[in-house]
Motif scaffolding. Structure first.
Motif, PDB file in Angstrom:
ATOM      1  N   LEU A 117      -6.507-117.877  19.735  1.00 32.00           N
ATOM      2  CA  LEU A 117      -7.296-119.194  19.251  1.00 32.00           C
ATOM      3  C   LEU A 117      -8.236-119.088  18.098  1.00 32.00           C
ATOM      4  CD1 LEU A 117      -8.481-119.499  23.128  1.00 32.00           C
ATOM      5  CD2 LEU A 117      -6.197-120.012  22.116  1.00 32.00           C
ATOM      6  N   LYS A 118      -8.162-119.986  17.395  1.00 32.73           N
ATOM      7  CA  LYS A 118      -9.189-120.194  16.096  1.00 32.73           C
ATOM      8  C   LYS A 118      -9.784-121.386  16.288  1.00 32.73           C
ATOM      9  CE  LYS A 118      -6.227-117.012  13.247  1.00 32.73           C
ATOM     10  NZ  LYS A 118      -5.644-116.843  12.029  1.00 32.73           N
ATOM     11  N   ALA A 119     -11.117-121.209  16.068  1.00 31.18           N
ATOM     12  CA  ALA A 119     -11.948-122.358  15.842  1.00 31.18           C
ATOM     13  C   ALA A 119     -11.675-123.088  14.664  1.00 31.18           C
ATOM     14  CB  ALA A 119     -13.701-122.175  15.996  1.00 31.18           C
ATOM     15  N   GLY A 178     -14.698-116.669  14.751  1.00 33.49           N
ATOM     16  CA  GLY A 178     -14.279-118.004  15.545  1.00 33.49           C
ATOM     17  C   GLY A 178     -12.743-117.523  16.114  1.00 33.49           C
ATOM     18  N   VAL A 179     -12.253-116.177  16.000  1.00 32.83           N
ATOM     19  CA  VAL A 179     -10.989-115.876  16.270  1.00 32.83           C
ATOM     20  C   VAL A 179     -10.843-115.221  17.619  1.00 32.83           C
ATOM     21  CG1 VAL A 179      -8.831-114.773  15.398  1.00 32.83           C
ATOM     22  CG2 VAL A 179     -10.058-115.974  13.962  1.00 32.83           C
ATOM     23  N   LEU A 180     -10.261-115.696  18.636  1.00 31.99           N
ATOM     24  CA  LEU A 180     -10.147-114.897  19.923  1.00 31.99           C
ATOM     25  C   LEU A 180      -8.606-114.600  20.261  1.00 31.99           C
ATOM     26  CD1 LEU A 180     -12.289-117.342  22.062  1.00 31.99           C
ATOM     27  CD2 LEU A 180     -13.090-115.268  20.797  1.00 31.99           C
ATOM     28  N   ILE A 188      -3.991-122.954  17.896  1.00 33.51           N
ATOM     29  CA  ILE A 188      -3.707-121.931  18.659  1.00 33.51           C
ATOM     30  C   ILE A 188      -2.331-121.534  17.922  1.00 33.51           C
ATOM     31  CG2 ILE A 188      -2.692-121.277  21.009  1.00 33.51           C
ATOM     32  CD1 ILE A 188      -4.277-123.670  22.131  1.00 33.51           C
ATOM     33  N   GLU A 189      -2.417-120.257  17.865  1.00 30.28           N
ATOM     34  CA  GLU A 189      -1.262-119.692  17.057  1.00 30.28           C
ATOM     35  C   GLU A 189      -0.662-118.488  17.700  1.00 30.28           C
ATOM     36  OE1 GLU A 189      -2.427-119.055  12.878  1.00 30.28           O
ATOM     37  OE2 GLU A 189      -2.846-116.791  13.403  1.00 30.28           O
ATOM     38  N   GLU A 190       0.563-118.089  17.375  1.00 30.41           N
ATOM     39  CA  GLU A 190       1.338-116.800  17.749  1.00 30.41           C
ATOM     40  C   GLU A 190       0.726-115.731  17.384  1.00 30.41           C
ATOM     41  OE1 GLU A 190       5.579-115.167  15.621  1.00 30.41           O
ATOM     42  OE2 GLU A 190       4.342-116.857  14.747  1.00 30.41           O
ATOM     43  N   PHE A 191       0.844-114.610  18.187  1.00 29.71           N
ATOM     44  CA  PHE A 191       0.278-113.364  17.899  1.00 29.71           C
ATOM     45  C   PHE A 191       1.118-112.488  16.996  1.00 29.71           C
ATOM     46  CE2 PHE A 191      -0.372-109.015  19.213  1.00 29.71           C
ATOM     47  CZ  PHE A 191      -1.640-108.628  18.774  1.00 29.71           C
ATOM     48  N   MET A 192       0.482-111.929  15.938  1.00 37.29           N
ATOM     49  CA  MET A 192       1.411-111.080  15.102  1.00 37.29           C
ATOM     50  C   MET A 192       0.999-109.741  15.056  1.00 37.29           C
ATOM     51  SD  MET A 192       2.005-113.490  11.556  1.00 37.29           S
ATOM     52  CE  MET A 192      -0.028-113.831  11.286  1.00 37.29           C
ATOM     53  N   THR A 193       1.762-109.019  14.799  1.00 33.87           N
ATOM     54  CA  THR A 193       1.618-107.323  14.890  1.00 33.87           C
ATOM     55  C   THR A 193       2.087-106.959  13.344  1.00 33.87           C
ATOM     56  OG1 THR A 193       3.495-106.926  16.047  1.00 33.87           O
ATOM     57  CG2 THR A 193       1.677-106.895  17.418  1.00 33.87           C
ATOM     58  N   ARG A 229       0.478-104.331   9.731  1.00 36.97           N
ATOM     59  CA  ARG A 229      -0.598-103.983   9.019  1.00 36.97           C
ATOM     60  C   ARG A 229      -1.223-105.034   8.342  1.00 36.97           C
ATOM     61  NH1 ARG A 229      -2.249 -98.781   9.528  1.00 36.97           N
ATOM     62  NH2 ARG A 229       0.048 -97.383   9.774  1.00 36.97           N
ATOM     63  N   GLU A 230      -2.723-105.165   8.339  1.00 35.90           N
ATOM     64  CA  GLU A 230      -3.179-106.139   7.506  1.00 35.90           C
ATOM     65  C   GLU A 230      -3.665-105.543   6.222  1.00 35.90           C
ATOM     66  OE1 GLU A 230      -6.614-108.339   9.423  1.00 35.90           O
ATOM     67  OE2 GLU A 230      -5.697-107.895  11.434  1.00 35.90           O
ATOM     68  N   VAL A 231      -3.479-106.907   5.178  1.00 36.54           N
ATOM     69  CA  VAL A 231      -3.978-106.383   3.936  1.00 36.54           C
ATOM     70  C   VAL A 231      -4.779-107.529   3.352  1.00 36.54           C
ATOM     71  CG1 VAL A 231      -3.237-105.589   1.569  1.00 36.54           C
ATOM     72  CG2 VAL A 231      -1.739-105.195   3.525  1.00 36.54           C
ATOM     73  N   HIS A 233     -11.936-103.697   7.921  1.00 36.89           N
ATOM     74  CA  HIS A 233     -11.963-103.004   9.348  1.00 36.89           C
ATOM     75  C   HIS A 233     -12.823-103.761  10.078  1.00 36.89           C
ATOM     76  CE1 HIS A 233     -10.599 -99.518   6.986  1.00 36.89           C
ATOM     77  NE2 HIS A 233     -10.250 -98.896   8.098  1.00 36.89           N
ATOM     78  N   LYS A 234     -12.171-104.862  10.734  1.00 38.83           N
ATOM     79  CA  LYS A 234     -13.149-105.839  11.189  1.00 38.83           C
ATOM     80  C   LYS A 234     -13.882-105.569  12.559  1.00 38.83           C
ATOM     81  CE  LYS A 234     -11.720-109.881   8.920  1.00 38.83           C
ATOM     82  NZ  LYS A 234     -10.132-110.202   8.713  1.00 38.83           N
ATOM     83  N   ARG A 235     -13.191-104.835  13.354  1.00 34.76           N
ATOM     84  CA  ARG A 235     -13.878-104.492  14.692  1.00 34.76           C
ATOM     85  C   ARG A 235     -15.047-103.439  14.428  1.00 34.76           C
ATOM     86  NH1 ARG A 235     -11.344-105.212  19.248  1.00 34.76           N
ATOM     87  NH2 ARG A 235      -9.437-106.227  19.262  1.00 34.76           N
ATOM     88  N   LEU A 284      -2.573-114.654   7.403  1.00 23.89           N
ATOM     89  CA  LEU A 284      -3.448-114.816   8.583  1.00 23.89           C
ATOM     90  C   LEU A 284      -4.516-115.958   8.208  1.00 23.89           C
ATOM     91  CD1 LEU A 284      -4.228-111.107   9.305  1.00 23.89           C
ATOM     92  CD2 LEU A 284      -3.478-112.574  11.104  1.00 23.89           C
ATOM     93  N   GLU A 285      -4.859-115.926   7.162  1.00 21.93           N
ATOM     94  CA  GLU A 285      -5.982-116.839   6.672  1.00 21.93           C
ATOM     95  C   GLU A 285      -6.259-116.744   5.140  1.00 21.93           C
ATOM     96  OE1 GLU A 285     -10.021-115.575   7.400  1.00 21.93           O
ATOM     97  OE2 GLU A 285      -9.944-113.625   6.837  1.00 21.93           O
ATOM     98  N   TYR A 286      -6.699-117.842   4.963  1.00 25.58           N
ATOM     99  CA  TYR A 286      -7.268-117.800   3.387  1.00 25.58           C
ATOM    100  C   TYR A 286      -8.909-118.007   3.387  1.00 25.58           C
ATOM    101  CZ  TYR A 286      -2.614-119.977   2.103  1.00 25.58           C
ATOM    102  OH  TYR A 286      -1.415-120.470   1.824  1.00 25.58           O
TER     103      TYR A 286
HETATM  104  P1  AMP Z   1      -8.916-114.524  10.761  1.00 23.82           P
HETATM  105  O1  AMP Z   1     -10.335-114.881  10.403  1.00 23.82           O
HETATM  106  O2  AMP Z   1      -8.041-115.776  10.619  1.00 23.82           O
HETATM  107  O3  AMP Z   1      -8.383-113.654   9.720  1.00 23.82           O
HETATM  108  O4  AMP Z   1      -8.648-113.493  11.842  1.00 23.82           O
HETATM  109  C1  AMP Z   1      -9.673-112.531  12.246  1.00 23.82           C
HETATM  110  C2  AMP Z   1      -8.803-111.289  12.689  1.00 23.82           C
HETATM  111  O5  AMP Z   1      -8.254-111.641  13.923  1.00 23.82           O
HETATM  112  C3  AMP Z   1      -7.759-110.903  11.728  1.00 23.82           C
HETATM  113  O6  AMP Z   1      -8.070-110.026  10.618  1.00 23.82           O
HETATM  114  C4  AMP Z   1      -6.515-110.147  12.499  1.00 23.82           C
HETATM  115  O7  AMP Z   1      -7.044-109.011  13.082  1.00 23.82           O
HETATM  116  C5  AMP Z   1      -6.833-111.148  13.734  1.00 23.82           C
HETATM  117  N1  AMP Z   1      -5.891-112.227  13.937  1.00 23.82           N
HETATM  118  C6  AMP Z   1      -5.659-113.210  13.505  1.00 23.82           C
HETATM  119  N2  AMP Z   1      -4.625-114.066  13.630  1.00 23.82           N
HETATM  120  C7  AMP Z   1      -3.903-113.417  13.947  1.00 23.82           C
HETATM  121  C8  AMP Z   1      -2.630-113.574  14.402  1.00 23.82           C
HETATM  122  N3  AMP Z   1      -2.051-114.654  14.546  1.00 23.82           N
HETATM  123  N4  AMP Z   1      -2.010-112.553  15.303  1.00 23.82           N
HETATM  124  C9  AMP Z   1      -2.538-111.360  15.415  1.00 23.82           C
HETATM  125  N5  AMP Z   1      -3.892-111.334  14.806  1.00 23.82           N
HETATM  126  C10 AMP Z   1      -4.771-112.290  14.471  1.00 23.82           C
END
Ligand code: AMP
Ligand code: GLY
Length: 423
Positions: free
Chosen positions: A142-144, A152-154, A184-189, A191-193, A213-215, A282-284
């Motif tokens: 879920l994204k606001a 704002g991403v759950l 509302i979007e699909e969960f992806m798995t 590596r993030e870059v 490293h966001k967490r 994932l995002e811009y």
């Molecule tokens: P964002 O601000 O959209 O980059 O989201 C913050 C973090 O949430 C991202 O860096 C990812 O770790 C995680 N995330 C966002 N969208 C997804 C997705 N569709 N699938 C899996 N993880 C996501």
């Protein structure tokens, strides 16, 4: 040349440090700045959202170039406000900063122009979002829609959790008006870059890759934060990945914005997920990342003023963007309790150890001058960055330098760059 930088975090400190290296620059101002930025710039007490005051300041101080570091003012139209007064400014106009300002906009753009991203739906009503969840697959994301400080991403594992999420975003307005709409979007798995780029409306030049490293906690546990550390380059960002992204993501995004009448000039930050089906967006973001800027800018060889001016003038194609053949790691020193609740105002010791060192940097995020001392003034306090000949060396150097700094409630992750070992 007289330069004004708008913002107050580690990113703006890294920008100020880099701008100060340019032989073209005589004087730097930063609004509002912080205690570290003071070393390179005269900090002025004007908030990043006080457009009128900033424009007045730029006029009276004869500022030749303003660089906007932060997302809020960009999304709010600071570039338009400056341009209206004939002032030179670096960043996207409001109609282009929407690429970051609205996730619903960016998802629709990607769908329309076939740029790879997760499958999604946009919602303006909580009721329809809740109905959609009944048939959805989990986990789900879920994204606001609007800006929410990266929070704002759950990611929801169950229907119950997702329903709670929709309620908190759309009904309880946990992220304010950012939750008037949601994706509302699909969960992806994968590596993030992060790949940051300079854009002049037509041409795009990408910078070296980085990973955030966001967490908040070791082992990617705990809440999402603005970012607890970065390394650059990412060993997972291979030549093949780069080729794919150039063809299907980078230039197509710039062309899509131009085709929509939203010419993008400034920084586009691509948050990518390297999935089994290939890289997806994932995002811009419409600005430098923080802390990504703290590892990318120290490795950039070019004069940043030349590159920024080329973006404004539409001559980026003439710039040969180059990065050092080494690596950098940044470890964020935060206040214990960040991102929820933390104390401020504690004296910081050890900053002087970084003075005159070539490959170690300490960029200030939440600091403030208090008499003769510099004290903690935020959740993310400092970014300790070190370079090295490779990632392992850079990481060892960064963690060594972390020990030089001392303040009460100092907290940091111990595993920034641990993924390097798996590459
Ligand atoms: P964002 O601000 O959209 O980059 O989201 C913050 C973090 O949430 C991202 O860096 C990812 O770790 C995680 N995330 C966002 N969208 C997804 C997705 N569709 N699938 C899996 N993880 C996501
Ligand atoms: N570090 C992530 C961001 O700047 O959005």
């Amino acid at each position: 040349m007289r330069v004004l930088i708008v913002g107050s975090g580690g990113r703006e400190h890294a920008i100020a440090w880099k701008v100060a290296k340019s032989p073209k620059v005589d004087k730097i101002f930063c609004a509002p700045g912080n205690a570290g930025i003071e070393e390179y710039a005269q900090c002025v007490d004007i908030g990043a959202m006080e457009f009128e005051k900033l424009v007045d300041f730029a006029k009276t101080q004869k500022i030749d170039l303003t660089i906007v570091g932060m997302d809020d003012p960009l999304v709010g139209g600071i570039v338009d406000a400056f341009e209206k007064e004939g002032l030179r400014v670096f960043g996207p106009r409001k109609n282009a900063a929407i690429l970051e300002g609205s996730k619903a906009f960016s998802k629709d753009l990607m769908k329309k122009y076939k740029i790879p991203t997760a499958a999604y739906e946009n919602f303006t009503e909580a009721e329809s979002a809740l109905a959609y969840l009944e048939k959805a697959k989990f986990p789900i994301v879920l994204k606001a829609d609007g800006l929410a400080l990266g929070k704002g991403v759950l990611i929801c594992n169950t229907l119950e959790e997702a329903k709670e999420g929709v309620k908190s975003i759309m009904l309880d307005k946990k992220f304010g008006s950012a939750g008037n709409q949601m994706v509302i979007e699909e969960f992806m798995t994968g590596r993030e870059v992060s790949v940051l780029s300079y854009v002049d409306g037509k041409t795009i030049k990408t910078m070296t890759s980085a990973q955030d490293h966001k967490r908040a906690g070791d082992g990617d546990t705990g809440l999402n934060t603005g970012g607890m550390g970065t390394f650059s380059p990412s060993p997972f960002y291979t030549k093949e990945v780069d080729e794919f992204c150039r063809k299907y993501i980078y230039q197509p995004t710039v062309d899509a914005m131009a085709a929509e009448g939203r010419e993008f000039k400034g920084i586009i930050f691509f948050g990518l997920m390297l999935t089994e089906e290939g890289p997806k967006v994932l995002e811009y973001n419409a600005r430098f990342g923080d802390p990504e800027a703290q590892v990318v800018l120290p490795r950039m060889k070019n004069d940043i003023i030349e590159v920024v001016e080329a973006c404004i003038d539409g001559t980026l194609d003439r710039i040969d963007l180059q990065f050092e053949d080494n690596a950098a790691v940044c470890v964020i020193l935060a206040s214990e309790g960040y991102p929820v609740k933390y104390e401020k105002g504690y004296p910081i010791h050890g900053l002087e150890k970084f003075k005159d060192l070539e490959d170690n940097y300490v960029f200030h995020a939440g600091t403030k001058r208090d008499g003769n001392e510099i004290v903690t003034n935020g959740g993310r306090v400092l970014g300790v960055t070190a370079k090295g000949s490779d990632l392992k060396q850079a990481r060892a150097n960064a963690y060594k330098a972390v020990e030089w700094i001392d303040f009460k409630n100092k907290y940091y992750r111990h595993d920034i760059g641990k993924a390097i070992d798996e590459a």
